[in-house]
Design an enzyme around this catalytic site. Structure first.
Site, PDB file in Angstrom:
ATOM      1  N   ASP A   1       8.411  -9.049   5.614  1.00 49.79           N
ATOM      2  CA  ASP A   1       7.457  -7.990   5.974  1.00 49.79           C
ATOM      3  C   ASP A   1       6.257  -8.569   6.722  1.00 49.79           C
ATOM      4  O   ASP A   1       5.477  -7.822   7.325  1.00 49.79           O
ATOM      5  CB  ASP A   1       6.969  -7.255   4.720  1.00 49.79           C
ATOM      6  CG  ASP A   1       7.577  -5.868   4.582  1.00 49.79           C
ATOM      7  OD1 ASP A   1       8.037  -5.316   5.593  1.00 49.79           O
ATOM      8  OD2 ASP A   1       7.593  -5.340   3.455  1.00 49.79           O
TER       9      ASP A   1
ATOM     10  N   LYS B   1      17.342   0.859   5.282  1.00 42.62           N
ATOM     11  CA  LYS B   1      17.348  -0.594   5.480  1.00 42.62           C
ATOM     12  C   LYS B   1      18.655  -1.201   4.971  1.00 42.62           C
ATOM     13  O   LYS B   1      19.233  -2.091   5.609  1.00 42.62           O
ATOM     14  CB  LYS B   1      16.133  -1.214   4.788  1.00 42.62           C
ATOM     15  CG  LYS B   1      14.816  -0.825   5.458  1.00 42.62           C
ATOM     16  CD  LYS B   1      13.604  -1.053   4.573  1.00 42.62           C
ATOM     17  CE  LYS B   1      12.338  -0.524   5.237  1.00 42.62           C
ATOM     18  NZ  LYS B   1      11.158  -0.561   4.360  1.00 42.62           N
TER      19      LYS B   1
ATOM     20  N   GLN C   1       9.282  -2.392  -1.443  1.00 47.68           N
ATOM     21  CA  GLN C   1       8.947  -1.112  -0.823  1.00 47.68           C
ATOM     22  C   GLN C   1       7.611  -0.612  -1.375  1.00 47.68           C
ATOM     23  O   GLN C   1       7.451  -0.428  -2.585  1.00 47.68           O
ATOM     24  CB  GLN C   1      10.050  -0.084  -1.086  1.00 47.68           C
ATOM     25  CG  GLN C   1       9.859   1.221  -0.320  1.00 47.68           C
ATOM     26  CD  GLN C   1       9.933   1.040   1.180  1.00 47.68           C
ATOM     27  OE1 GLN C   1      10.818   0.387   1.701  1.00 47.68           O
ATOM     28  NE2 GLN C   1       8.995   1.641   1.890  1.00 47.68           N
TER      29      GLN C   1
END
Length: 294
Positions: A121, A54, A98
């Site tokens: 997200d 990412k 994460q």
């Protein structure tokens, strides 16, 4: 007819090309650089790989990014404090934690601490609620990526019988919502199947479209689908294969070699849905920076 192989890498690269141009324009015209903050707690090797991917993508597109790595025994309060700082940092437009987190940290509490406006997200209850009722919102990246694949390959779901296998908050539930919305590329009749579904094949054999997010390698076989089905394979698994030098191979939830002769279209794994997840993360981050959801 040969089946259509849905190439997520190609679609993702097209998105990246557009975002690179848009990012330069945003910086030039408004002095705003899309910024993404990434938090990794612990030393999970797979999580380290994902975070680094990412971050590299951010550099490629011209975004600003920051990675914060904390030890596995970091107190929950410290994680929440860091999120508070990022919520108040104007250089940060997206915050990504994460997952999974260490067991002593409440994942839901962490997700809810992120400002819904920076929740790239798409997991915050406010964004989930907006998605459910069809209000523009930051969408979960993998389901949003699947919808982009349908659009890129001009696959209309309208009037189709779609079966989603899996009910996770990350993929199964949100993709079912997006596929049933009143939209040109949605409007499907959706059935959600899961571990509590008896006689799964009664559903899959009647499905025009199957989204496989089961978490079980090569679970979907040819005898479970009908001729001409469209399959989206969300799973990614590493299984032992001693015929290969590296000792393993990657596969999805679908037995690709088994179904390929029956399908009209299929997203392979790897190379299908996976690349789209990061692409949509980058799209979400740009959209926040550009003020789309203000």
């Amino acid at each position: 007819m040969k089946p259509i192989i849905i190439d997520g890498k190609k679609v993702a690269e097209n998105i990246y090309s557009e975002l690179t141009t848009k990012c330069k324009t945003l910086i030039k015209e408004r002095g705003v650089t899309p910024g993404l903050a990434l938090l990794l707690v612990g030393d999970n090797p797979a999580s380290q790989v994902y975070v680094n991917m990412k971050d590299r993508t951010c550099q490629k597109l011209g975004y600003y990014s920051i990675i914060k790595t904390l030890p596995a025994d970091t107190p929950e309060s410290q994680v929440l404090s860091l999120i508070d700082n990022w919520n108040n940092d104007n250089k940060i437009h997206g915050i990504l934690i994460q997952l999974p987190l260490p067991k002593h940290i409440d994942e839901q509490k962490v997700i809810e601490r992120i400002s819904p406006k920076k929740d790239v997200d798409g997991f915050h209850p406010i964004n989930v609620g907006k998605m459910l009722i069809g209000i523009p919102a930051l969408l979960p990246c993998t389901p949003a990526g699947i919808m982009q694949l349908f659009k890129a390959y001009n696959i209309s779901l309208s009037g189709k019988n779609a079966v989603v296998i899996g009910r996770s908050n990350i993929v199964g539930k949100p993709i079912s919502v997006l596929m049933m919305q009143k939209d040109n590329y949605a409007n499907a009749t959706v059935t959600i199947c899961h571990s509590g579904t008896p006689n799964l094949t009664d559903y899959t054999r009647n499905a025009d479209i199957i989204v496989a997010a089961i978490g079980s390698p090569e679970f979907i076989k040819a005898d479970m689908i009908k001729e001409g089905a469209i399959i989206i394979d969300v799973g990614t698994h590493k299984i032992a294969d001693h015929t290969l030098e590296k000792g393993y191979r990657l596969c999805g939830d679908v037995d690709y070699n088994s179904v390929i002769s029956k399908v009209a279209a299929i997203s392979p794994s790897p190379g299908g849905v996976g690349p789209m997840t990061i692409a949509m993360l980058m799209q979400n981050t740009y959209d926040v920076a550009a003020g789309k959801y203000e």
